[in-house]
Design a protein around this motif. Structure first.
Motif, PDB file in Angstrom:
ATOM      1  N   THR A 140      -4.948   0.971  -5.098  1.00 40.01           N
ATOM      2  CA  THR A 140      -4.861  -0.393  -4.258  1.00 40.01           C
ATOM      3  C   THR A 140      -3.737  -0.596  -3.632  1.00 40.01           C
ATOM      4  OG1 THR A 140      -6.467  -1.195  -6.139  1.00 40.01           O
ATOM      5  CG2 THR A 140      -5.367  -2.792  -4.992  1.00 40.01           C
ATOM      6  N   ALA A 172      -3.483  -1.233   0.377  1.00 43.33           N
ATOM      7  CA  ALA A 172      -2.919  -2.656   0.696  1.00 43.33           C
ATOM      8  C   ALA A 172      -1.709  -2.567   1.631  1.00 43.33           C
ATOM      9  CB  ALA A 172      -2.873  -3.598  -0.370  1.00 43.33           C
ATOM     10  N   SER A 223      -1.567  -4.209   5.119  1.00 44.28           N
ATOM     11  CA  SER A 223      -0.698  -5.055   5.280  1.00 44.28           C
ATOM     12  C   SER A 223       0.486  -4.685   6.817  1.00 44.28           C
ATOM     13  CB  SER A 223       0.146  -5.110   4.051  1.00 44.28           C
ATOM     14  OG  SER A 223       0.621  -6.602   4.200  1.00 44.28           O
ATOM     15  N   ALA A 245      -8.073  -3.757  -2.096  1.00 45.33           N
ATOM     16  CA  ALA A 245      -6.912  -3.644  -1.338  1.00 45.33           C
ATOM     17  C   ALA A 245      -7.152  -4.308   0.021  1.00 45.33           C
ATOM     18  CB  ALA A 245      -6.828  -1.983  -1.027  1.00 45.33           C
ATOM     19  N   VAL A 258      -6.207  -7.864  -0.433  1.00 46.57           N
ATOM     20  CA  VAL A 258      -4.557  -7.976  -0.520  1.00 46.57           C
ATOM     21  C   VAL A 258      -3.914  -7.712   0.729  1.00 46.57           C
ATOM     22  CG1 VAL A 258      -2.424  -6.975  -1.586  1.00 46.57           C
ATOM     23  CG2 VAL A 258      -4.794  -7.467  -3.076  1.00 46.57           C
ATOM     24  N   GLY A 259      -4.505  -6.559   1.349  1.00 50.28           N
ATOM     25  CA  GLY A 259      -3.686  -6.360   2.584  1.00 50.28           C
ATOM     26  C   GLY A 259      -4.015  -7.463   3.627  1.00 50.28           C
ATOM     27  N   GLN A 285       3.770  -8.420  -1.081  1.00 49.72           N
ATOM     28  CA  GLN A 285       2.119  -7.733  -1.090  1.00 49.72           C
ATOM     29  C   GLN A 285       2.320  -7.020  -2.613  1.00 49.72           C
ATOM     30  OE1 GLN A 285       2.100  -3.476  -0.452  1.00 49.72           O
ATOM     31  NE2 GLN A 285       0.428  -3.654  -1.741  1.00 49.72           N
ATOM     32  N   SER A 337      -0.716  -8.290  -5.184  1.00 51.27           N
ATOM     33  CA  SER A 337      -1.618  -7.047  -5.738  1.00 51.27           C
ATOM     34  C   SER A 337      -1.824  -7.463  -7.213  1.00 51.27           C
ATOM     35  CB  SER A 337      -1.035  -5.644  -5.432  1.00 51.27           C
ATOM     36  OG  SER A 337      -1.153  -5.474  -4.033  1.00 51.27           O
TER      37      SER A 337
END
Length: 414
Positions: free
Chosen positions: A241, A245, A249, A319, A322-323, A332, A336
Motif C-alpha cells: 500500500t 500510494a 501521490s 493505496a 491514500v495516494g 502520505q 496511510s
C-alpha cells in the motif's frame, strides 16, 4: 480495432513508466527487498514446536517421597492395605500435561531454577541434568527445558499429612513467574494435603460448567511458525500500500498525470494502469513469500491464489484512496497509517486465538486474514470458504469503487 490497439499500447507505456519510477525509488525498493528477506527469515527462525505440558521441578524424587511416606504410616500402625490412596496420588503425577523433573536435593533444584544447572529432555523422554561448568558434555539429540518453578517436600510429607503432622513445603519460583502460577502451585500442594488427610477442602465449591468459546484447541495447538504463515503473507500485501500510494501521490503532487492527459491517454487508462501495477506488485510479492514459507499444497493452491488476488485488489484500492490525497512522503506515510492500523487488527486474532469480537469481523481485512489462516493452517476447502470469499469480494468491491471514484475526481480537479 485501431482504438483498442492504441489503448493497449497506452496502458503498456504507463506500466513501463510506473515500473521505471518504482525501480528508481530506492527507499521503497530497499524496503521491499528487506521485507521479503526479513519475513521469510523470521518464519524459519521461530520454533515450530508447541509445549503443551506444564513442567516443574520437585525434590526429593517421587520414589523416595512415597517410600518414606509408607514407612511413616506403617510405623504409625496403619495397615498396608489401606495405603491404596498412595497409588492414586502417584498416578496423578503421571497425568498428561504434567512433566516432573526430579532432583536429589534442594540445592540442585534451586540451581536449576536459577539456570546454574541445565536440564535437557532426550528423545526418549528422559531428563538429564547438566552442569555447564562441569566436564560432562551436553546430551545429544535433546532439547533444553527451562524450569521456572519447583517444590521441595520434606521426605516424610505424605506420611506426616496423614498422621496429622503439619509439614512445610517450599515453593521456589523464578522472579518472572506470574503470581497466578505461584498461587496455582500453592493450591495444588494444599489440595493434595487435604486429599491425603482425608478432609474436604475448607470451601464450598460451586457447580461448574465448562464452555469453550471459539475453537477448542486442547491437544491440537498450533506452533508459532505455523501461525506466522498467513500473517507474513498478509503483511506483505499490506506493505505494498505504501509503495503504490507513494507512486500515485507523487504523480498528483508533480502534476505528472495532467501532462499525460494531454496525450491520447484518458483517465480510465491511468486508473486501469494503476490497478494492474498495484495488483501485480502486491500479488507477486505475496506469492513469493507463500512459496518460500511452503504454504502452497496440491489441494489449496487455487483457493490461496484467489485469496491473494482479493487481498492485492483490496490494498491497491486502499493505496488509491491514500495516494489521491497527494501528500509528501511523511504526510502520505501518516495518512496511510490511518487506514493500515485498523486493517491490521484482524491479524492479531490469529496470534491470540479465541472468540473474535463482532466489530473485528466487520473490518474489511478480516475475511482476507481468515481465509489465509483457514486455508494455510486448517486446510479449508472451497466449501468451507465460500462465505468468507463472498464477504471479502463484497468489501473489495466497495473499497475499490471508492478508490476509483476518489482518484478519478482528484485527477479531474488537477
Amino acid at each position: 480495432m485501431k482504438s483498442q490497439i492504441s489503448g493497449s499500447k497506452l496502458l503498456l507505456a504507463i506500466l513501463k513508466k510506473d515500473l521505471k519510477v518504482y525501480s528508481r525509488n530506492t527507499i521503497y525498493l530497499f524496503l521491499t527487498i528487506i521485507s521479503l528477506v526479513f519475513f521469510v527469515a523470521i518464519f524459519w527462525i521461530v520454533p515450530d514446536t508447541v509445549e503443551e505440558d506444564i513442567t516443574f521441578a520437585i525434590t526429593p524424587p517421587l520414589s523416595e517421597l512415597f517410600s518414606e511416606g509408607r514407612d511413616v504410616l506403617l510405623a504409625a500402625g496403619i495397615p498396608e492395605q489401606l495405603l491404596e490412596q498412595f497409588d492414586d496420588l502417584e498416578a496423578a503425577f503421571e497425568e498428561e500435561g504434567l512433566m516432573l523433573v526430579e532432583f536429589e536435593n534442594e540445592d540442585q533444584l534451586k540451581k536449576a531454577i536459577t539456570q546454574d544447572l541445565e536440564v535437557y529432555k532426550t528423545e526418549q523422554g528422559r531428563f538429564v541434568i547438566h552442569d555447564p561448568d562441569g566436564e560432562q558434555k551436553k546430551p545429544e539429540n535433546s532439547k533444553r527445558i527451562r524450569l521456572d518453578i519447583g517444590m521441595s517436600f520434606p521426605p516424610t510429607f505424605f506420611g506426616d499429612v496423614v498422621v496429622g503432622v503439619r509439614p512445610t513445603v517450599t515453593v521456589f519460583a523464578d522472579a518472572a513467574v506470574p503470581d497466578e502460577i505461584r498461587g496455582a502451585m500453592q493450591g495444588f500442594i494444599r489440595e493434595m494435603a487435604y486429599q491425603l488427610a482425608g478432609h474436604e477442602l475448607p470451601v464450598e465449591l460451586p457447580d461448574e460448567e465448562m464452555i469453550i468459546l471459539g475453537q477448542d484447541r486442547l491437544g491440537a495447538q498450533i506452533s508459532t511458525r505455523t501461525k506466522m504463515r498467513p500473517l507474513i503473507a498478509f503483511f506483505i500485501l499490506m506493505m505494498e500500500t505504501f509503495a503504490l500510494a507513494s507512486l500515485i501521490s507523487n504523480e498528483v503532487l508533480q502534476r505528472t498525470v495532467t501532462a499525460l492527459l494531454v496525450t491520447p491517454m484518458r483517465v480510465w487508462h491511468f486508473l486501469t494502469a494503476k490497478t494492474i501495477f498495484g495488483m501485480a506488485l502486491a500479488m507477486s510479492q505475496g506469492l513469493i513469500v507463500l512459496i518460500f514459507v511452503r504454504a502452497f499444497t496440491a489441494e489449496n493452491w487455487p483457493l490461496l491464489l484467489l485469496t491473494i488476488f482479493l487481498g492485492s485488489l483490496l490494498f491497491t484500492a486502499v493505496a488509491m484512496l491514500v495516494g489521491a490525497a497527494g501528500k509528501d512522503f511523511i504526510g502520505q506515510l501518516m495518512f496511510s497509517m490511518l487506514f493500515i492500523i485498523p486493517l491490521m487488527i484482524p491479524s492479531f486474532a490469529v496470534l491470540f486465538p479465541g472468540s473474535v469480537a463482532t466489530w473485528v469481523r466487520a473490518l474489511p481485512s478480516y475475511p482476507i486474514v481468515n481465509l489465509l489462516y483457514e486455508v494455510t493452517i486448517h486446510g479449508a476447502t472451497w466449501a468451507d470458504s465460500y462465505t468468507s470469499l463472498l464477504y471479502a469480494a463484497l468489501w473489495v468491491l466497495i473499497i475499490f469503487a471508492a478508490g476509483l471514484f476518489v482518484l478519478k475526481r482528484k485527477v479531474a480537479t488537477l
